[in-house]
Write a protein that holds these residues in place. Sequence first.
Motif, short mmCIF file in Angstrom:
data_model
loop_
_atom_site.label_atom_id
_atom_site.label_comp_id
_atom_site.label_asym_id
_atom_site.label_seq_id
_atom_site.Cartn_x
_atom_site.Cartn_y
_atom_site.Cartn_z
N SER A 1 0.94 -1.14 -0.05
CA SER A 1 -0.27 0.04 -0.24
C SER A 1 0.82 1.09 0.49
CB SER A 1 -0.75 0.27 1.12
OG SER A 1 -0.17 0.02 2.31
N GLY A 2 2.06 1.05 0.83
CA GLY A 2 2.72 2.50 0.50
C GLY A 2 3.52 2.72 -0.23
N ASP A 3 3.56 1.69 -1.26
CA ASP A 3 4.08 1.81 -2.22
C ASP A 3 2.87 2.22 -3.92
OD1 ASP A 3 6.79 0.49 -2.11
OD2 ASP A 3 6.40 -0.68 -2.65
N LEU A 4 1.76 1.66 -3.63
CA LEU A 4 0.42 2.21 -4.24
C LEU A 4 0.79 3.61 -4.27
CD1 LEU A 4 -1.76 -1.02 -4.20
CD2 LEU A 4 -0.37 -0.15 -6.10
N LYS A 5 0.90 4.02 -3.25
CA LYS A 5 0.91 5.74 -3.23
C LYS A 5 1.59 6.52 -3.74
CE LYS A 5 -1.07 5.54 1.54
NZ LYS A 5 -0.84 5.61 3.11
N GLN A 6 2.30 5.93 -4.07
CA GLN A 6 3.12 6.62 -5.21
C GLN A 6 3.19 6.26 -6.77
OE1 GLN A 6 5.75 8.77 -3.84
NE2 GLN A 6 5.30 8.08 -1.45
N CYS A 7 2.41 5.93 -6.91
CA CYS A 7 2.07 5.11 -8.53
C CYS A 7 0.48 5.53 -8.51
CB CYS A 7 1.70 3.75 -8.21
SG CYS A 7 1.47 2.96 -9.64
N LYS A 8 0.46 6.02 -9.90
CA LYS A 8 -1.14 6.74 -10.35
C LYS A 8 -1.67 5.03 -10.62
CE LYS A 8 -2.08 9.68 -14.39
NZ LYS A 8 -2.13 9.68 -15.37
N LYS A 9 -2.86 5.60 -10.13
CA LYS A 9 -3.90 4.32 -9.83
C LYS A 9 -4.77 4.07 -10.97
CE LYS A 9 -3.40 4.27 -4.93
NZ LYS A 9 -4.62 4.03 -3.22
N ASP A 10 -4.55 5.02 -11.63
CA ASP A 10 -5.80 4.37 -13.55
C ASP A 10 -5.05 3.68 -14.63
OD1 ASP A 10 -4.28 7.07 -13.72
OD2 ASP A 10 -5.86 8.11 -14.05
N ASN A 11 -3.10 4.13 -14.05
CA ASN A 11 -2.53 2.94 -14.71
C ASN A 11 -2.08 1.99 -14.81
OD1 ASN A 11 -0.73 2.51 -16.72
ND2 ASN A 11 -0.23 5.13 -16.94
N PRO A 12 -2.67 0.83 -15.30
CA PRO A 12 -2.30 -0.86 -15.30
C PRO A 12 -0.97 -1.02 -15.04
CG PRO A 12 -3.86 -0.84 -16.79
CD PRO A 12 -4.04 0.82 -16.34
N TYR A 13 -0.22 -0.12 -15.88
CA TYR A 13 0.96 -0.43 -16.81
C TYR A 13 1.90 0.44 -15.16
CZ TYR A 13 -0.99 -1.51 -20.99
OH TYR A 13 -1.77 -2.15 -21.69
N LYS A 14 1.65 0.62 -14.57
CA LYS A 14 2.60 1.53 -13.29
C LYS A 14 1.96 0.87 -12.35
CE LYS A 14 3.39 5.60 -15.43
NZ LYS A 14 4.88 6.43 -16.12
N LEU A 15 0.47 0.38 -12.40
CA LEU A 15 0.56 -0.57 -11.35
C LEU A 15 1.30 -1.80 -11.53
CD1 LEU A 15 -3.54 0.02 -11.09
CD2 LEU A 15 -1.66 0.76 -9.22
N MET A 16 1.52 -2.71 -13.08
CA MET A 16 2.25 -3.59 -12.50
C MET A 16 3.67 -3.33 -12.97
SD MET A 16 0.67 -6.30 -13.05
CE MET A 16 -0.59 -5.31 -11.86
N LYS A 17 4.28 -2.12 -12.64
CA LYS A 17 5.55 -1.98 -12.67
C LYS A 17 5.80 -1.33 -10.96
CE LYS A 17 9.60 0.69 -13.72
NZ LYS A 17 10.24 0.52 -12.12
N THR A 18 4.65 -1.22 -10.46
CA THR A 18 4.59 -1.09 -8.78
C THR A 18 4.69 -2.57 -8.25
OG1 THR A 18 3.75 1.01 -9.06
CG2 THR A 18 3.75 -0.42 -6.59
N LEU A 19 3.78 -3.58 -8.79
CA LEU A 19 3.88 -5.07 -8.09
C LEU A 19 5.71 -5.40 -8.60
CD1 LEU A 19 2.57 -7.32 -6.83
CD2 LEU A 19 1.62 -7.78 -8.76
N ILE A 20 6.03 -5.85 -10.14
CA ILE A 20 7.62 -6.02 -10.31
C ILE A 20 8.78 -5.65 -9.93
CG2 ILE A 20 8.21 -4.84 -12.51
CD1 ILE A 20 8.52 -8.30 -12.25
N ASP A 21 8.43 -4.13 -8.94
CA ASP A 21 9.37 -3.79 -8.22
C ASP A 21 9.29 -4.41 -7.40
OD1 ASP A 21 10.38 -2.37 -10.69
OD2 ASP A 21 8.99 0.43 -9.79
N PHE A 22 8.10 -4.47 -6.19
CA PHE A 22 7.95 -4.82 -4.82
C PHE A 22 8.58 -5.89 -4.67
CE2 PHE A 22 5.46 -6.61 -1.39
CZ PHE A 22 5.38 -5.89 -0.62
N THR A 23 7.73 -6.88 -6.02
CA THR A 23 8.59 -8.46 -5.88
C THR A 23 10.00 -8.36 -5.86
OG1 THR A 23 6.46 -8.67 -7.20
CG2 THR A 23 8.35 -10.06 -7.56
N SER A 24 10.79 -7.40 -6.84
CA SER A 24 12.20 -7.55 -6.68
C SER A 24 12.55 -7.03 -5.77
CB SER A 24 12.74 -6.81 -7.43
OG SER A 24 13.99 -6.30 -8.45
N ASN A 25 12.46 -6.17 -4.93
CA ASN A 25 12.73 -5.64 -3.37
C ASN A 25 12.94 -7.40 -2.20
OD1 ASN A 25 13.21 -3.55 -4.53
ND2 ASN A 25 11.52 -2.64 -4.28
N ASN A 26 12.04 -7.83 -2.18
CA ASN A 26 11.84 -8.95 -1.63
C ASN A 26 12.42 -10.30 -2.32
OD1 ASN A 26 9.07 -8.70 0.52
ND2 ASN A 26 8.59 -7.52 -1.36
#
Length: 118
Positions: A19-44
């Motif tokens: 949720s903290g990472d999503l606050k930085q993301c444009k929530k109406d853009n599915p491509y940016k949301l997937m970028k946020t998810l892959i970055d989160f995955t990578s960090n983990n």
Amino acid sequence: MINQFEIPIYLEDALPEISGDLKQCKKDNPYKLMKTLIDFTSNNIKEHNYQVVKRCFQIAEKLYDKGNSIVKNSVENVYIYSFSRLLNGDKKEMNLILGLIPGTLYSLYMHQVLKPGI
């Protein structure tokens, strides 16, 4: 069917830690949301938090399976496309990560790797 506007809600419900990472993301853009998810995955992956990584993969697979064409496209073209960058560690870690990827996502990844540009 999950549409592109439901992605942030789904991500926050299934993976509250993002949720903290999503606050930085444009929530109406599915491509940016997937970028946020892959970055989160990578960090983990970097933190060796493989339980969270497995959940990320499962969430991406569910988005792909239950998503409309826009959601499917964003998962394929951003999330799965970025797998190569996740798999650049040592061979043991790479094999561990490959073992966490659900079948649907792994098949899509292999299709991208073996048939690029098609």
